[in-house]
Design an enzyme around this catalytic site. Sequence first.
Site, PDB file in Angstrom:
ATOM      1  N   ARG A 173       0.860  -1.199   0.000  1.00 29.56           N
ATOM      2  CA  ARG A 173       0.000   0.000   0.000  1.00 29.56           C
ATOM      3  C   ARG A 173       0.887   1.236   0.000  1.00 29.56           C
ATOM      4  O   ARG A 173       1.623   1.465   0.979  1.00 29.56           O
ATOM      5  CB  ARG A 173      -0.878  -0.006   1.251  1.00 29.56           C
ATOM      6  CG  ARG A 173      -1.812   1.186   1.395  1.00 29.56           C
ATOM      7  CD  ARG A 173      -2.514   1.164   2.756  1.00 29.56           C
ATOM      8  NE  ARG A 173      -3.241  -0.067   3.000  1.00 29.56           N
ATOM      9  CZ  ARG A 173      -3.677  -0.470   4.207  1.00 29.56           C
ATOM     10  NH1 ARG A 173      -3.466   0.295   5.278  1.00 29.56           N
ATOM     11  NH2 ARG A 173      -4.311  -1.609   4.341  1.00 29.56           N
ATOM     12  N   GLU A 223      -7.779  -7.346  13.592  1.00 32.58           N
ATOM     13  CA  GLU A 223      -8.312  -7.624  12.247  1.00 32.58           C
ATOM     14  C   GLU A 223      -7.966  -9.053  11.828  1.00 32.58           C
ATOM     15  O   GLU A 223      -6.783  -9.365  11.603  1.00 32.58           O
ATOM     16  CB  GLU A 223      -7.722  -6.619  11.242  1.00 32.58           C
ATOM     17  CG  GLU A 223      -8.122  -5.187  11.570  1.00 32.58           C
ATOM     18  CD  GLU A 223      -7.503  -4.133  10.654  1.00 32.58           C
ATOM     19  OE1 GLU A 223      -6.601  -4.472   9.854  1.00 32.58           O
ATOM     20  OE2 GLU A 223      -7.931  -2.968  10.756  1.00 32.58           O
ATOM     21  N   HIS A 273      -5.594  -9.464   8.519  1.00 33.03           N
ATOM     22  CA  HIS A 273      -4.347  -8.713   8.327  1.00 33.03           C
ATOM     23  C   HIS A 273      -3.149  -9.498   8.877  1.00 33.03           C
ATOM     24  O   HIS A 273      -3.117  -9.842  10.060  1.00 33.03           O
ATOM     25  CB  HIS A 273      -4.499  -7.366   9.053  1.00 33.03           C
ATOM     26  CG  HIS A 273      -3.292  -6.478   9.037  1.00 33.03           C
ATOM     27  ND1 HIS A 273      -3.210  -5.325   8.278  1.00 33.03           N
ATOM     28  CD2 HIS A 273      -2.138  -6.548   9.726  1.00 33.03           C
ATOM     29  CE1 HIS A 273      -2.061  -4.727   8.500  1.00 33.03           C
ATOM     30  NE2 HIS A 273      -1.380  -5.449   9.380  1.00 33.03           N
TER      31      HIS A 273
HETATM   32  C1  LIG Z   1      -7.202  -0.585   6.843  1.00 36.89           C
HETATM   33  C2  LIG Z   1      -6.968  -2.036   7.142  1.00 36.89           C
HETATM   34  N1  LIG Z   1      -7.211  -2.825   5.979  1.00 36.89           N
HETATM   35  C3  LIG Z   1      -5.544  -2.232   7.638  1.00 36.89           C
HETATM   36  O1  LIG Z   1      -4.709  -2.723   6.913  1.00 36.89           O
HETATM   37  N2  LIG Z   1      -5.310  -1.822   8.890  1.00 36.89           N
HETATM   38  C4  LIG Z   1      -3.992  -1.855   9.453  1.00 36.89           C
HETATM   39  C5  LIG Z   1      -3.993  -1.463  10.906  1.00 36.89           C
HETATM   40  C6  LIG Z   1      -3.061  -0.934   8.671  1.00 36.89           C
HETATM   41  O2  LIG Z   1      -3.515   0.132   8.225  1.00 36.89           O
HETATM   42  O3  LIG Z   1      -1.861  -1.258   8.592  1.00 36.89           O
HETATM   43 ZN   LIG Z   2      -4.136  -4.888   6.474  1.00 31.69          ZN
END
Ligand SMILES: C[C@@H](N)C(=O)N[C@H](C)C(=O)O
Ligand SMILES: [Zn+2]
Length: 224
Positions: free
Chosen positions: A90, A203, A206
């Site tokens: 990301r 989560e 994740h």
């Molecule tokens: C936003 C969610 N998909 C995610 O990845 N959350 C964790 C905490 C992050 O943003 O790293």
């Molecule tokens: Zn994530």
Amino acid sequence: PPVEAGHTTAPTASVSGAPLPDGFVHLADAVPDAIQEIRYASTYNFVGERIDGYEASAAILTAEAAAALREAGDILRTQGYVLKVFDAYRPQRAVDHFVRWAADPGDERMKQAFYPDVDTSRLFADGYIAEHSGHSRGSTVDVTLVGAATGREVWMGTPFDFFGLPSHHGAGDAEGVSADAAANRLILRDAMTAVGFVPLPEEWWHYRLADEPHPETYFDFPVR
Ligand SMILES: C[C@@H](N)C(=O)N[C@H](C)C(=O)O
Ligand SMILES: [Zn+2]
């Protein structure tokens, strides 16, 4: 990829055509049987619009994380599952987009679907979104299971990116998570942890590679 009515997908991934920084791979090349539904390249996500930096609907990871994910996929295949990936690398600019969005509490168009019981102002503080995310270091992935025979997503008790207590590991009856869903989470967790990933308590989807190659670097190249 499937999205809810009224929402759009992003441009199709260029897969292996787009050059990547050294050490990064397209998952479509490295783990070709993993299904991809890259939500932040679509409008069906907690913000409600395509997220900055997602120029294609593609999953990218470090070679190390991709190799581990491939191993997890191998384990899961013997149990009748394939992996489905919602997010991988990301760009930092995407995280910055999340931060900008959260600073405008009036923009709650996706609240009912993704965070009905959590104030926007708490999403970062409560651990559901990070200002500096492991995803930007390239070795973190958001995943679920699909039944190999059915082609359908396995129910995990909440959808992906449902921010709230039911998504926490260990959630059960009290949080509205059935025993079957809790067991499904464990199937995913056992396979992911067996190959070196670490879960995030808040989560179920994740996972961060414990031995990540860039533990201090937050990359910002676009997803394409
Ligand atoms: C936003 C969610 N998909 C995610 O990845 N959350 C964790 C905490 C992050 O943003 O790293
Ligand atoms: Zn994530």
